[in-house]
Enzyme design. Structure first.
Site, PDB file in Angstrom:
ATOM      1  N   HIS A  62       3.625  -2.730   2.773  1.00  0.00           N
ATOM      2  CA  HIS A  62       4.655  -3.704   3.173  1.00  0.00           C
ATOM      3  C   HIS A  62       6.016  -3.188   2.729  1.00  0.00           C
ATOM      4  O   HIS A  62       6.110  -2.225   1.965  1.00  0.00           O
ATOM      5  CB  HIS A  62       4.388  -5.058   2.489  1.00  0.00           C
ATOM      6  CG  HIS A  62       3.306  -5.846   3.151  1.00  0.00           C
ATOM      7  ND1 HIS A  62       3.548  -7.021   3.813  1.00  0.00           N
ATOM      8  CD2 HIS A  62       1.982  -5.606   3.262  1.00  0.00           C
ATOM      9  CE1 HIS A  62       2.404  -7.488   4.298  1.00  0.00           C
ATOM     10  NE2 HIS A  62       1.439  -6.641   3.978  1.00  0.00           N
ATOM     11  N   GLY A  63       7.066  -3.872   3.183  1.00  0.00           N
ATOM     12  CA  GLY A  63       8.409  -3.549   2.705  1.00  0.00           C
ATOM     13  C   GLY A  63       8.783  -2.102   2.944  1.00  0.00           C
ATOM     14  O   GLY A  63       9.351  -1.447   2.082  1.00  0.00           O
ATOM     15  N   GLU A 102      -4.088  -8.797  -0.307  1.00  0.00           N
ATOM     16  CA  GLU A 102      -3.051  -8.095  -1.077  1.00  0.00           C
ATOM     17  C   GLU A 102      -3.314  -8.187  -2.575  1.00  0.00           C
ATOM     18  O   GLU A 102      -3.656  -9.241  -3.104  1.00  0.00           O
ATOM     19  CB  GLU A 102      -1.652  -8.647  -0.764  1.00  0.00           C
ATOM     20  CG  GLU A 102      -0.562  -7.940  -1.570  1.00  0.00           C
ATOM     21  CD  GLU A 102       0.870  -8.171  -1.074  1.00  0.00           C
ATOM     22  OE1 GLU A 102       1.051  -8.596   0.075  1.00  0.00           O
ATOM     23  OE2 GLU A 102       1.805  -7.913  -1.851  1.00  0.00           O
ATOM     24  N   SER A 123      12.832  -5.429   8.585  1.00  0.00           N
ATOM     25  CA  SER A 123      14.281  -5.336   8.338  1.00  0.00           C
ATOM     26  C   SER A 123      14.974  -4.330   9.264  1.00  0.00           C
ATOM     27  O   SER A 123      16.091  -4.582   9.735  1.00  0.00           O
ATOM     28  CB  SER A 123      14.543  -4.954   6.879  1.00  0.00           C
ATOM     29  OG  SER A 123      14.034  -5.960   6.039  1.00  0.00           O
ATOM     30  N   ASP A 143       1.353 -12.295   9.505  1.00  0.00           N
ATOM     31  CA  ASP A 143       1.956 -11.609   8.364  1.00  0.00           C
ATOM     32  C   ASP A 143       2.116 -12.603   7.206  1.00  0.00           C
ATOM     33  O   ASP A 143       2.672 -13.699   7.401  1.00  0.00           O
ATOM     34  CB  ASP A 143       3.320 -11.065   8.816  1.00  0.00           C
ATOM     35  CG  ASP A 143       3.939 -10.125   7.808  1.00  0.00           C
ATOM     36  OD1 ASP A 143       3.191  -9.470   7.062  1.00  0.00           O
ATOM     37  OD2 ASP A 143       5.194 -10.030   7.786  1.00  0.00           O
TER      38      ASP A 143
HETATM   39  P1  13P Z   1      10.747  -4.736   5.455  1.00  0.00           P
HETATM   40  O1  13P Z   1      11.580  -5.860   4.952  1.00  0.00           O
HETATM   41  O2  13P Z   1      10.903  -3.510   4.633  1.00  0.00           O
HETATM   42  O3  13P Z   1      10.969  -4.461   6.906  1.00  0.00           O
HETATM   43  O4  13P Z   1       9.195  -5.166   5.288  1.00  0.00           O
HETATM   44  C1  13P Z   1       8.577  -5.983   6.252  1.00  0.00           C
HETATM   45  C2  13P Z   1       7.247  -6.458   5.817  1.00  0.00           C
HETATM   46  O5  13P Z   1       6.655  -6.022   4.850  1.00  0.00           O
HETATM   47  C3  13P Z   1       6.613  -7.507   6.632  1.00  0.00           C
HETATM   48  O6  13P Z   1       5.432  -7.968   6.079  1.00  0.00           O
HETATM   49  O1  G3H Z   2       7.630  -9.665   4.819  1.00  0.00           O
HETATM   50  C1  G3H Z   2       8.279 -10.515   5.425  1.00  0.00           C
HETATM   51  C2  G3H Z   2       8.759 -10.281   6.796  1.00  0.00           C
HETATM   52  O2  G3H Z   2       9.927  -9.521   6.798  1.00  0.00           O
HETATM   53  C3  G3H Z   2       8.894 -11.565   7.524  1.00  0.00           C
HETATM   54  O3  G3H Z   2      10.068 -12.218   7.176  1.00  0.00           O
HETATM   55  O4  G3H Z   2       9.193 -14.487   6.675  1.00  0.00           O
HETATM   56  O5  G3H Z   2      11.640 -14.125   7.167  1.00  0.00           O
HETATM   57  O6  G3H Z   2       9.930 -13.942   8.986  1.00  0.00           O
HETATM   58  P1  G3H Z   2      10.226 -13.798   7.506  1.00  0.00           P
HETATM   59 ZN    ZN Z   3       5.407  -7.933   3.926  1.00  0.00          ZN
END
Ligand code: 13P
Ligand code: G3H
Ligand code: ZN
Length: 313
Positions: free
Chosen positions: A213-214, A134, A259, A82
């Site tokens: 994402h997110g 991205e 999250s 990721d």
């Molecule tokens: P959230 O913070 O909304 O869970 O998004 C996670 C994410 O995009 C990881 O790449």
């Molecule tokens: O998009 C990010 C993910 O929530 C991963 O978070 O880099 O704190 O592990 P992190």
């Molecule tokens: Zn992300």
């Protein structure tokens, strides 16, 4: 079952009008909570590790745990990097057993994003690994880097065809109003996503897997639980589930969630320790945490992403 790439998963998801959940993993309980839910529902799933996760748990532990889950469940599971920050991190994951990597050049100037992404794609494809790129910048916090909403920018649909063809990426993450972390919208603000951009992107790139994402929804019950049992989280607003359903029925084939897992785990831990102040055996308090992760993931797979029953079709 050996780990798989996302190629087949995305093809079927696109055709079937559903999405694959991509869940961030940082330890064994998270891996097990997610894969138990996927197993129960016979759903394909992506487990993804950030650079932060690799720093916390170490590469080898993460790979071994995810492989153990794939063996145990017999499910098609992809192991994905990721937000890969550079070529070296992507190479280390490609060489070290990941089946998919993201190279996140979204904060670079356009041509530099293309050059870096193309370099990763060439190396990955030569090793049988797929790549997510991205375009556009999400607001929010990832790996301790905060992007303010005013510095976030939507994906420009007129760039996606050029980007995808010149880099050779297998999937593309776009910015349509989601953001990382628990605080996606200001208190009182109405959540909104730019479905018009998603539609235009899909027109420019027919049958091409798009990534969101997110995309955590932020369960209000879990926030309440955290605050009832000693925490103090401000009001948090996530992406409404009906919007995610709509995106999954369109070109979105991969939906990233971290999250929601963090919040569920924290809520279960706080509740358990507060109700059982004498407990000090980690198995006692990590069991409800793992169970709540399983519940959250099962809900998303079954009621939001629509991937139930698609593991073996
Ligand atoms: P959230 O913070 O909304 O869970 O998004 C996670 C994410 O995009 C990881 O790449
Ligand atoms: O998009 C990010 C993910 O929530 C991963 O978070 O880099 O704190 O592990 P992190
Ligand atoms: Zn992300």
């Amino acid at each position: 079952m050996p780990l798989v790439t996302t190629k087949e998963m995305f093809k079927k998801a696109y055709e079937g009008g559903y999405a694959i959940g991509a869940f961030n993993v940082n330890n064994m309980e998270i891996v097990q909570g997610i894969t138990r839910a996927a197993k129960k529902l016979e759903a394909p799933v992506i487990l993804q590790c950030s650079s932060g996760a690799r720093k916390y748990a170490s590469h080898d532990y993460l790979v071994a745990m995810v492989k153990a889950a794939a063996d145990e469940t017999g499910l098609p599971i992809a192991l994905h990097l990721d937000h890969g920050p550079d070529f070296e991190t992507c190479k280390s994951c490609i060489d070290g057993g990941f089946t998919s990597v993201m190279i996140d050049g979204s904060s670079l100037p356009y041509e530099e994003n293309i050059a870096l992404t193309k370099k990763v794609v060439e190396y990955a494809h030569a090793h049988g690994v797929v790549v997510e790129g991205e375009l556009g910048t999400l607001a929010g916090v990832e790996d301790d880097v905060a992007v303010e909403a005013e510095n976030a920018s939507y994906t420009r649909p007129e760039e996606v065809y050029d980007f995808a063809t010149r880099t050779g990426v297998d999937s593309l993450a776009i910015a349509i109003g989601t953001s990382h972390g628990a605080y996606k919208f200001k208190p009182g603000q109405k959540p909104q996503l730019r479905f018009d951009i998603l539609e235009e992107v899909a027109k420019q790139l027919p049958e091409f897997p798009i990534v969101l994402h997110g995309a955590s929804s932020v369960n209000q019950e879990h926030i309440k639980m955290i605050n009832e049992f000693g925490g103090s989280m401000p009001d948090a607003i996530g992406i409404p589930e009906d919007m995610l359903r709509q995106a999954a029925a369109m070109a979105v084939c991969k939906v990233n969630v971290d999250s929601d897992i963090r919040i569920a785990m924290t809520a279960a831990l706080r509740k358990h320790l507060s109700e059982n102040p004498t407990h000090f055996d980690p198995r006692q308090y990590l069991t409800p945490a793992r169970n709540l992760i399983e519940e959250v993931v099962a809900h998303k797979i079954d009621k939001v992403f629509g991937s139930t029953g698609h593991a073996f079709d």
